[in-house]
Design a protein around this motif. Sequence first.
Motif, short mmCIF file in Angstrom:
data_model
loop_
_atom_site.label_atom_id
_atom_site.label_comp_id
_atom_site.label_asym_id
_atom_site.label_seq_id
_atom_site.Cartn_x
_atom_site.Cartn_y
_atom_site.Cartn_z
N GLU A 119 0.84 -1.20 0.00
CA GLU A 119 0.00 0.00 0.00
C GLU A 119 0.88 1.25 0.00
O GLU A 119 1.82 1.34 0.79
CB GLU A 119 -0.87 0.03 1.26
CG GLU A 119 -1.88 -1.08 1.33
CD GLU A 119 -2.60 -1.04 2.67
OE1 GLU A 119 -3.37 -0.10 2.88
OE2 GLU A 119 -2.36 -1.94 3.49
N LEU A 122 1.26 2.73 3.43
CA LEU A 122 2.13 1.94 4.31
C LEU A 122 3.59 2.12 3.91
O LEU A 122 4.47 2.21 4.77
CB LEU A 122 1.73 0.46 4.25
CG LEU A 122 2.54 -0.48 5.15
CD1 LEU A 122 2.39 -0.08 6.61
CD2 LEU A 122 2.12 -1.93 4.94
N TYR A 189 6.36 -2.99 10.68
CA TYR A 189 5.17 -2.57 9.92
C TYR A 189 5.18 -3.16 8.51
O TYR A 189 4.15 -3.18 7.84
CB TYR A 189 5.08 -1.04 9.87
CG TYR A 189 4.29 -0.48 11.04
CD1 TYR A 189 2.91 -0.48 11.03
CD2 TYR A 189 4.94 0.02 12.17
CE1 TYR A 189 2.18 0.01 12.09
CE2 TYR A 189 4.22 0.51 13.25
CZ TYR A 189 2.84 0.50 13.20
OH TYR A 189 2.11 0.97 14.28
N TYR A 190 6.34 -3.62 8.04
CA TYR A 190 6.42 -4.31 6.75
C TYR A 190 6.18 -5.81 6.93
O TYR A 190 5.44 -6.43 6.16
CB TYR A 190 7.79 -4.07 6.12
CG TYR A 190 8.00 -4.79 4.80
CD1 TYR A 190 7.60 -4.20 3.61
CD2 TYR A 190 8.60 -6.05 4.76
CE1 TYR A 190 7.79 -4.86 2.39
CE2 TYR A 190 8.80 -6.70 3.55
CZ TYR A 190 8.39 -6.10 2.37
OH TYR A 190 8.57 -6.75 1.16
N PRO A 199 -3.90 -6.53 5.48
CA PRO A 199 -3.36 -5.17 5.64
C PRO A 199 -3.15 -4.84 7.12
O PRO A 199 -3.77 -5.45 8.00
CB PRO A 199 -4.44 -4.28 5.02
CG PRO A 199 -5.29 -5.20 4.21
CD PRO A 199 -5.23 -6.54 4.87
N ILE A 200 -2.27 -3.89 7.39
CA ILE A 200 -2.06 -3.45 8.77
C ILE A 200 -3.37 -2.86 9.31
O ILE A 200 -4.13 -2.21 8.57
CB ILE A 200 -0.90 -2.43 8.85
CG1 ILE A 200 -0.48 -2.19 10.29
CG2 ILE A 200 -1.30 -1.11 8.18
CD1 ILE A 200 0.25 -3.32 10.91
N ILE A 203 -2.85 2.49 9.91
CA ILE A 203 -1.63 3.22 9.54
C ILE A 203 -1.47 4.47 10.40
O ILE A 203 -0.35 4.85 10.76
CB ILE A 203 -1.68 3.57 8.04
CG1 ILE A 203 -1.53 2.28 7.22
CG2 ILE A 203 -0.58 4.55 7.67
CD1 ILE A 203 -1.59 2.47 5.73
N THR A 260 -3.78 -6.79 13.92
CA THR A 260 -3.45 -7.28 12.58
C THR A 260 -3.29 -8.80 12.59
O THR A 260 -3.82 -9.50 11.72
CB THR A 260 -2.15 -6.63 12.09
OG1 THR A 260 -2.30 -5.21 12.13
CG2 THR A 260 -1.82 -7.06 10.67
#
Length: 583
Positions: A119, A122, A189-190, A199-200, A203, A260
Amino acid sequence: METKNIFSESGIILTLLLIAIPVIVASILVIIKAKNVVKNFLKKKELEKFNEYLKNLSTEEVQKLEQRKKELEFSLSNNELAGDTTPIDAKGLIDNVSEASSLRFIEQKKKSQARPYIEPDLTKLILWYLGCATFWLLFGTTVGEYVGIKFVAPDVDHYSWLSFGRLRPVHTNAVFWGWASLAMLGLAYYVIPRVSNVPIASIKTGYRTLILVNTSVVLGSLFLMAGINNGGGEYREYIWPVMALFGIGVIISLRNFYKTIAIRTTKEIYVSNWYIISAMMFLLVIAVIAYWPSWQNGLGETIIQGYYMHQGVGMWFMLFNLGLMYYFLPQQLNKPIYSYSLGILAFWVQILFYTLIGTHHFIFSAIPWWLQTVAIVGSAGMIIPVVAGTTNFLMTFKGSWHKLSGSYTLPFYLIGIIFYFTGSLQGTAEAFKFTNLVWHFTDFTVAHSHLTMYGIICFMLWGFIYTVVPRLTGKEPPQITVGAHFWLALIGLLFYTFPLMYGSTLRGLMWMEGTKSFIESVELMAPYWLWRAIGGSLMWLSHILFAYNFYVMVKKKEEIEIPSSPKDILNAKVAIDNQEVTN
């Protein structure tokens, strides 16, 4: 105390073996590189001689060569195998065969893999984390460089806010909480959304943590330089309101990661998430214990300090980075981790033993002897997770060692793994009674902390960042400056730590003999502190190169390139045709 037969002590022998391992590996790498350079040089000389020979060929020799050439050409029509059809190089074996790099003595490394879909929001968040981390690395180590210079030039300034006592914690806290912590959180976060296949969760929460952590490090550095601190404990010099900002930032990101992982579409929780989530939980626990008001005085404060200092390194930085390694190493080698079970074994055994070793730097102190014994046993127990983790990583490399020479990221991984083994077991060796008696209160501990925090944490983080950023931005770092970064950091680390360990051993033995004054032991250390400054300067230069590489990967303007290969020409034609259809 008898000190003549120190080489019969098990702690000394183990430490010497651990020191020898990275030296041997680095020497092998240097020999291979030097051999290639010499080989190319000799080939070049041989070619020059041959060219001179060509210039002096006689007419008869030329005629003979032309006659032989005609004979060879006559014997074949060159179409027996291919026939009359047009040859096609379907596999691209001879494509670009006439091209050559501008610097032929620099080996061309493999480019990073094609960028997966991430994204855009992200991607931006991760780059902000890594950019801030890079800034704090430069800031923190610039302060450290200045502090190191003060060992050989103590009168370089006379300002209280630049005094050694105030700047040293600025250096350590900036690289701990600003550089390493922000880099780890940004990489998490990756990793966490990818291994969870979702997806996280938020954000915006990531940005809130980024702001809180940066605010904590800025305020903490200003307060320390102004002389406002927590009054003692190493690595917890920030006053509690400043550290509370850092803790709140970790709490909200921990909740973000938990949400998540909770909605993951994979059946299992991948081992990376085990390590990362546990590291964040442990950080909150040890921070609360370290700053608890009723444990800030007397012997209890010393015990808490030992607990906090070790758990900060082992259960925050180490646990977090091992989690990242379990994702990035298999991904870089394009194969699964050797053993998932070994990873889980190392995870639980590290939690079991590492939480017990807090007082192993205080052997022969006033702390209850049973607690000191527990720390020694826990230190010895750490052999299990370290050997299990190292075996897991090296066995994952098995069958893929050839990829090492063609990659500019994998050498960082390998050095991090080697120092994980040697640096961690060196900590075990320091817990033995004799070695503790010799080395404690000397600079040996400083060398050990740099072998672990720099040799393990920094090298691993650099490898991860060089892996992930090109995937996020599609831009490669210059291979020459990446190589210079690697070698300056490695050589600088060896120059920094080995003289300190040797000099500290001599100093500890001098203290045990009790025949010379303290100031004589200070004079003894002067040349070793000079090597420390030289090594630190090389490390600092490598950080400037790393910052430049990061800038190139993130901010480098797109260069106008004319397609030259058939693939690029065809892609350009398709793009132009599609553009005309759209218009």
